[in-house]
Design an enzyme around this catalytic site. Sequence first.
Site, PDB file in Angstrom:
ATOM      1  N   CYS A 161      -5.933 -46.021  50.239  1.00  0.00           N
ATOM      2  CA  CYS A 161      -4.986 -44.956  50.569  1.00  0.00           C
ATOM      3  C   CYS A 161      -5.454 -44.114  51.747  1.00  0.00           C
ATOM      4  O   CYS A 161      -4.673 -43.785  52.644  1.00  0.00           O
ATOM      5  CB  CYS A 161      -4.753 -44.077  49.345  1.00  0.00           C
ATOM      6  N   HIS A 213      -6.917 -39.794  45.550  1.00  0.00           N
ATOM      7  CA  HIS A 213      -5.775 -40.492  46.146  1.00  0.00           C
ATOM      8  C   HIS A 213      -5.072 -39.558  47.121  1.00  0.00           C
ATOM      9  O   HIS A 213      -5.055 -38.335  46.933  1.00  0.00           O
ATOM     10  CB  HIS A 213      -4.809 -40.948  45.054  1.00  0.00           C
ATOM     11  N   HIS A 225       2.428 -43.944  50.624  1.00  0.00           N
ATOM     12  CA  HIS A 225       1.021 -44.150  50.267  1.00  0.00           C
ATOM     13  C   HIS A 225       0.777 -45.609  49.911  1.00  0.00           C
ATOM     14  O   HIS A 225       1.704 -46.392  49.710  1.00  0.00           O
ATOM     15  CB  HIS A 225       0.636 -43.248  49.089  1.00  0.00           C
TER      16      HIS A 225
END
Length: 254
Positions: A161, A213, A225
Site C-alpha cells: 500500500c 495501511h 489503495h
Amino acid sequence: MKKICFRLAVLLLMGLLMQACAGREAKVYPAAPKPQKKRLAAMGHTIQAGAFARVENAVRLTEKLKGQGLPATYFRAADGLFKVRFGNFTTKESALLRAQSLRQAGVIEEYYIVLPEDSAAAKRSQYGTDYLRESLVKTAHDFIGVPYLWGGISADSGFDCSGLTMTVYQLNGLDLPRHSRTQYDAGDSIAREDLQKGDLVFFDTRGRGKVSHVGIYIGAGRFIHAPSSGKKIRIDALSSDYYARRFVGAKTYL
C-alpha cells in the site's frame, strides 16, 4: 471628624495605588508562533525506461534497478504500457551519466530524463494546489485494477500500500517516504471532515494500535489503495464498516 479623616486617608491611598498602576507598563506577551507546515522535498531529475505490455516485466526491471542501489517504481502510462522511473538526481548531467552507464551494462535500453520542472508539483505555483491534487488523483486512478507487485513478480508476493502512495506522489514530483508509518509522520494531521483530494488516509488493519495501511483520498468519502495480497488496487469507502473501525487518521502534504 475621625470618619472624615479615615475616608480621606482611604481615598488618598486609592489614588496612590491607581497612579502606581497607571505608571506601570502592562506586560505584553508575544503570540505563540504558528506551527510550520511540513513540506515534502521535491523530486530531482529521474530516469524513465521501459515500455512493457505486461506488468511482470516492469516489476523485473524495477527489481533489477533496486539491485543496482537505485530506488525504482513502475506505473501504467497514458498509452497503457508499464514504464519504470528511478533515481533522484540533483542535475540532468548526473542522471544522464547514470543512464548511459546502465545502458552500456545492458540493464536498460531506451531511456528518458524527466525534469523536475515538468512535474505537477513544480506547476503548482502556476496552476494552484487544486491542479496538483487532481493530478495525484488521476495518477492513482491509473493504477486501479493493476496487480501492484511491489515486493516481487508474482501475485502471491503481495501488494504494498505504501509503495503505491509513494509512487503516486513521486510521479507528481514529491518525495514521499517509503513506509506507511513514516508517511504518517511526514504529514500534517487533518480532521476527517477536512479531507481533500490527494490527502492520505491511514488505518490500523492489524489491531496493534499502529499504522499499518494507507490509501489516497479521491473525494466523496472514497480512497484508492492496494488492499492486501491477492487483490488488485481498487476504490473503497471510508464509511465501510471494515475501514471505518480501523481508521487512524488523515494527513495532508500540500
